[in-house]
Design a protein around this motif. Sequence first.
Motif, mmCIF file in Angstrom:
data_model
loop_
_atom_site.group_PDB
_atom_site.id
_atom_site.type_symbol
_atom_site.label_atom_id
_atom_site.label_comp_id
_atom_site.label_asym_id
_atom_site.label_seq_id
_atom_site.Cartn_x
_atom_site.Cartn_y
_atom_site.Cartn_z
ATOM 1 N N ILE A 138 -20.971 23.551 9.936
ATOM 2 C CA ILE A 138 -21.318 24.336 11.119
ATOM 3 C C ILE A 138 -21.388 23.407 12.324
ATOM 4 O O ILE A 138 -22.005 22.341 12.252
ATOM 5 C CB ILE A 138 -22.709 25.004 10.943
ATOM 6 C CG1 ILE A 138 -22.809 25.727 9.603
ATOM 7 C CG2 ILE A 138 -23.021 25.927 12.106
ATOM 8 C CD1 ILE A 138 -21.741 26.726 9.343
ATOM 9 N N VAL A 139 -20.784 23.806 13.438
ATOM 10 C CA VAL A 139 -20.802 23.022 14.674
ATOM 11 C C VAL A 139 -21.237 23.927 15.815
ATOM 12 O O VAL A 139 -20.564 24.936 16.072
ATOM 13 C CB VAL A 139 -19.399 22.435 14.968
ATOM 14 C CG1 VAL A 139 -19.420 21.609 16.238
ATOM 15 C CG2 VAL A 139 -18.897 21.606 13.786
ATOM 16 N N PRO A 140 -22.317 23.640 16.498
ATOM 17 C CA PRO A 140 -23.286 22.597 16.170
ATOM 18 C C PRO A 140 -24.169 23.053 15.017
ATOM 19 O O PRO A 140 -24.298 24.261 14.773
ATOM 20 C CB PRO A 140 -24.089 22.467 17.461
ATOM 21 C CG PRO A 140 -24.053 23.834 18.073
ATOM 22 C CD PRO A 140 -22.704 24.396 17.696
ATOM 23 N N PRO A 141 -24.798 22.085 14.299
ATOM 24 C CA PRO A 141 -25.718 22.475 13.219
ATOM 25 C C PRO A 141 -26.863 23.299 13.800
ATOM 26 O O PRO A 141 -27.224 23.135 14.959
ATOM 27 C CB PRO A 141 -26.237 21.137 12.682
ATOM 28 C CG PRO A 141 -25.298 20.107 13.204
ATOM 29 C CD PRO A 141 -24.698 20.652 14.461
ATOM 30 N N GLY A 142 -27.414 24.163 13.001
ATOM 31 C CA GLY A 142 -28.544 24.967 13.468
ATOM 32 C C GLY A 142 -28.267 26.439 13.333
ATOM 33 O O GLY A 142 -27.277 26.846 12.722
ATOM 34 N N PRO A 143 -29.106 27.243 13.921
ATOM 35 C CA PRO A 143 -28.933 28.697 13.796
ATOM 36 C C PRO A 143 -27.611 29.156 14.409
ATOM 37 O O PRO A 143 -27.150 28.627 15.413
ATOM 38 C CB PRO A 143 -30.108 29.271 14.588
ATOM 39 C CG PRO A 143 -31.055 28.146 14.807
ATOM 40 C CD PRO A 143 -30.274 26.884 14.704
ATOM 41 N N THR A 144 -27.021 30.152 13.784
ATOM 42 C CA THR A 144 -25.766 30.724 14.270
ATOM 43 C C THR A 144 -26.014 31.564 15.516
ATOM 44 O O THR A 144 -26.985 32.315 15.588
ATOM 45 C CB THR A 144 -25.124 31.597 13.177
ATOM 46 O OG1 THR A 144 -24.891 30.791 12.022
ATOM 47 C CG2 THR A 144 -23.817 32.205 13.652
ATOM 48 N N THR A 145 -25.129 31.411 16.488
ATOM 49 C CA THR A 145 -25.120 32.238 17.691
ATOM 50 C C THR A 145 -23.659 32.460 18.067
ATOM 51 O O THR A 145 -22.760 31.854 17.477
ATOM 52 C CB THR A 145 -25.840 31.554 18.878
ATOM 53 O OG1 THR A 145 -25.143 30.339 19.190
ATOM 54 C CG2 THR A 145 -27.290 31.236 18.563
ATOM 55 N N GLU A 146 -23.417 33.291 19.069
ATOM 56 C CA GLU A 146 -22.050 33.404 19.568
ATOM 57 C C GLU A 146 -21.623 32.032 20.068
ATOM 58 O O GLU A 146 -22.389 31.346 20.738
ATOM 59 C CB GLU A 146 -21.972 34.456 20.667
ATOM 60 C CG GLU A 146 -22.142 35.852 20.111
ATOM 61 C CD GLU A 146 -22.061 36.951 21.154
ATOM 62 O OE1 GLU A 146 -21.748 36.675 22.322
ATOM 63 O OE2 GLU A 146 -22.339 38.104 20.774
ATOM 64 N N GLY A 147 -20.427 31.613 19.705
ATOM 65 C CA GLY A 147 -19.926 30.300 20.069
ATOM 66 C C GLY A 147 -20.038 29.276 18.954
ATOM 67 O O GLY A 147 -19.395 28.227 19.006
ATOM 68 N N THR A 148 -20.848 29.553 17.929
ATOM 69 C CA THR A 148 -20.939 28.642 16.785
ATOM 70 C C THR A 148 -19.569 28.550 16.124
ATOM 71 O O THR A 148 -18.846 29.545 16.020
ATOM 72 C CB THR A 148 -21.983 29.150 15.768
ATOM 73 O OG1 THR A 148 -23.273 29.122 16.366
ATOM 74 C CG2 THR A 148 -21.997 28.308 14.505
ATOM 75 N N LEU A 149 -19.204 27.350 15.682
ATOM 76 C CA LEU A 149 -17.955 27.130 14.969
ATOM 77 C C LEU A 149 -18.263 26.915 13.494
ATOM 78 O O LEU A 149 -19.041 26.023 13.141
ATOM 79 C CB LEU A 149 -17.228 25.919 15.542
ATOM 80 C CG LEU A 149 -15.744 25.796 15.278
ATOM 81 C CD1 LEU A 149 -14.982 26.991 15.842
ATOM 82 C CD2 LEU A 149 -15.213 24.512 15.866
ATOM 83 N N VAL A 150 -17.695 27.767 12.644
ATOM 84 C CA VAL A 150 -17.832 27.659 11.194
ATOM 85 C C VAL A 150 -16.499 27.102 10.708
ATOM 86 O O VAL A 150 -15.454 27.725 10.908
ATOM 87 C CB VAL A 150 -18.106 29.044 10.556
ATOM 88 C CG1 VAL A 150 -18.203 28.928 9.046
ATOM 89 C CG2 VAL A 150 -19.372 29.661 11.148
ATOM 90 N N VAL A 151 -16.531 25.908 10.102
ATOM 91 C CA VAL A 151 -15.286 25.254 9.696
ATOM 92 C C VAL A 151 -15.234 25.169 8.173
ATOM 93 O O VAL A 151 -16.041 24.478 7.552
ATOM 94 C CB VAL A 151 -15.161 23.842 10.302
ATOM 95 C CG1 VAL A 151 -13.830 23.212 9.898
ATOM 96 C CG2 VAL A 151 -15.298 23.893 11.817
#
Length: 143
Positions: A38-51
């Motif tokens: 996960i980028v950035p690490p931490g809670p998921t929000t709009e804009g989180t990148l799941v790789v």
Amino acid sequence: MVTFLLERTAPLSPDEAWRRLTEWPRHGEVVPLTRVTIVPPGPTTEGTLVVARSGIGPLAFADPMEVTVWRPPAEGVSGLCRLEKRGRVVRGWAELEVHPGPGGRARVIWREQLRVPLLPEPLLGVAARSVFGRALNRLLRGA
């Protein structure tokens, strides 16, 4: 391009089903030869990148997915997460929905559209339904 839909009813609350579906590193535990970061690490929000990185050695590829809709379930309101696939190899999108179901159970819908160059659509469709169907079952079963 292949589009598929998976539906399940789980003996879980919508909140618990959502938690299990969006605990992204667990996807790497249930999809063969895959690791998820996960980028950035931490809670998921709009804009989180799941790789999701799948494969072995030089045959591995990254499947980066940007969260473009993040709406967890709330009292009486269904949850929706949309991921846009931004990779060079895998393109398309995925949507995870969690709805209140009968008897306090969760109704889950996984809808996805995939494009993978050089992979025949019939083969891609069969493989995607099989791999993601098993993954969905394991995500909902696991603690």
